[in-house]
Design an enzyme around this catalytic site. Structure first.
Site, PDB file in Angstrom:
ATOM      1  CD  GLU A   1      36.854 -51.590 -14.591  1.00 13.26           C
ATOM      2  OE1 GLU A   1      37.314 -52.684 -14.927  1.00 13.26           O
ATOM      3  OE2 GLU A   1      35.887 -51.465 -13.820  1.00 13.26           O
TER       4      GLU A   1
ATOM      5  CE1 TYR B   1      35.825 -51.784 -17.941  1.00 15.48           C
ATOM      6  CE2 TYR B   1      37.557 -51.579 -19.590  1.00 15.48           C
ATOM      7  CZ  TYR B   1      37.133 -51.992 -18.341  1.00 15.48           C
ATOM      8  OH  TYR B   1      38.019 -52.606 -17.500  1.00 15.48           O
TER       9      TYR B   1
END
Ligand code: GDP
Ligand code: MN
Length: 387
Positions: free
Chosen positions: A189, A101
């Site tokens: 993101e 992530y």
């Protein structure tokens, strides 16, 4: 403004963040065609303005053009947490060794940006954050100082990411940061950022929220704005009619429709109603200084979702005149569904005139917000028992 994954990936490409090749399909035919042109196995991915598509069945692997057609057929038209899928991204499939992530967002409390990095990326990142927060590295970036290489290295080392990929990953973080600033994002993101079977580092997903206040200097991003794109049909109706309205997120929605005047009062009303025992469905700020027509549109918007089982109006009249709101309530009266509880708190400017005007109506009147919240909850719960 929210943008779709494929649009955010165009921004990634512009900044040199590595992505997989692909195209957007509106029909199963187009999905088949794109797959044929790519000549490789693909992933078919729902393009909707909400996350968690993987878990909802909106991301499917397909190994042949025919299979891509079938998967696209299954995904197009699907409802993902209140959003209907109208297009899919068809993109090259990769073998995944690791899922990381990597994201940047604004930390308002710290008054800084925050870089978030984790070796445990993928569809369960929320669970990782909740249960094992130590697996998530957070590095604050002072906007006056910028992002330093040593900070990036520190993030990589403390996140548990494969350090043999530190060069590639640092480079991606740096580009992500540049894109975040240049495009006035509030969130940018990559989840997952993957290391493929053959050792490449790629952004397999992209999420981008743009701060609307920065759009004036990012005019080229306006092409990503969809009329009613991230609005559902109720919000789109509100927008068309110049009504300030928020439909609660699908998973938080209850049966109470709420209108009031002033953002502060309306927000408080939401909390007080929730504490009284039922969730709001939506809320509307009728504002001040409008006419009865506008107030009617507000009530109509609040009542539009059939899941709304009762209406609570909380007005503290200042600039907003109670008699004008009362006129709207008189005019709208016959449009409330039969038996639908309507609780009114209407105090302030011209309150006496309003009371006279509403004398003949069947509405329930209260004098405080607290009382109103309890009343609307009681009446709606009463309906459920009665049904
Ligand atoms: P989200 O669920 O909305 O965040 O959608 P993602 O784009 O993140 O996809 C969800 C999951 O699908 C990812 O975490 C991956 O595990 C999987 N996935 C996506 N693309 C590929 C791919 O090319 N190959 C494989 N094997 N899995 C993929
Ligand atoms: Mn994702």
């Amino acid at each position: 403004m929210k943008v779709h994954e494929y649009q955010a990936k165009e921004v990634f490409a512009e900044f040199g963040i590595p992505i997989t090749e692909g195209g957007v399909a509106f029909t199963p035919d187009e999905a088949e065609q794109i797959t044929r042109e790519l000549g490789k196995p693909v992933v078919v991915k729902a393009q909707v303005h909400i996350g968690g598509r993987g878990k909802a069945g909106g991301v499917k692997l397909a190994n042949t053009p025919e299979e891509a057609r079938e998967k696209a057929d299954a995904i197009l038209g699907m409802d993902i947490r209140g959003f209907t899928v109208k297009k899919v991204l068809v993109t090259e499939q990769v073998g995944i060794r690791d899922e990381y992530y990597c994201g940047i967002t604004v930390d308002r409390d710290a008054r800084m940006l925050v870089l978030i990095l984790s070796a445990s990326g993928g569809v369960d990142i929320e669970q990782v954050a909740a249960e094992t927060p130590e697996k998530i590295a957070k590095i604050h970036i002072d906007p006056l100082v910028g992002l330093w290489p040593n900070q990036m290295r520190r993030a990589v080392f403390s996140s548990g990411i494969d350090t043999s990929k530190i060069k590639e990953i640092s480079s991606i973080i740096h580009k992500l940061y540049k894109a975040f600033l240049a495009r006035d994002c509030s969130l940018l993101e990559i989840n997952p950022l993957v290391v493929t079977d053959d050792g490449q580092v790629l952004a397999l997903d992209a999420k981008m929220d743009v701060d609307d206040n920065g759009l004036f200097r990012n005019k080229d991003l306006l092409k990503y704005r969809e009329i009613g794109g991230d609005l559902d049909e109720y919000e789109a109706f509100a927008k068309e009619n110049h009504v300030t309205y928020v439909h609660m997120p699908p998973d938080m929605r209850g049966p109470v429709g709420i209108a009031g005047n002033g953002a502060g009062l309306v927000m408080t009303t939401l909390d007080v109603v929730a504490r009284a025992g039922l969730k709001p469905n939506n809320f509307c700020d009728i504002g001040g200084g409008g006419d009865a027509e506008h107030s009617i549109k507000c009530i109509e918007t609040v009542m539009k979702d059939p899941d709304v089982k009762g209406f609570f109006l909380n007005v503290f009249g200042g600039i907003t005149r109670c008699d004008i709101v009362a006129q709207a309530l008189v005019d709208y009266a016959d449009n409330f569904p039969a038996g639908c509880p309507v609780v009114i708190r209407l105090t302030g400017t011209n309150e006496d005139i309003a009371k006279q005007m509403l004398e003949e109506t069947r509405y329930t009147f209260v004098s405080t917000m607290q009382e109103g919240a309890e009343k609307i909850v009681e009446l709606i719960k009463g309906l459920e028992v009665g049904a």
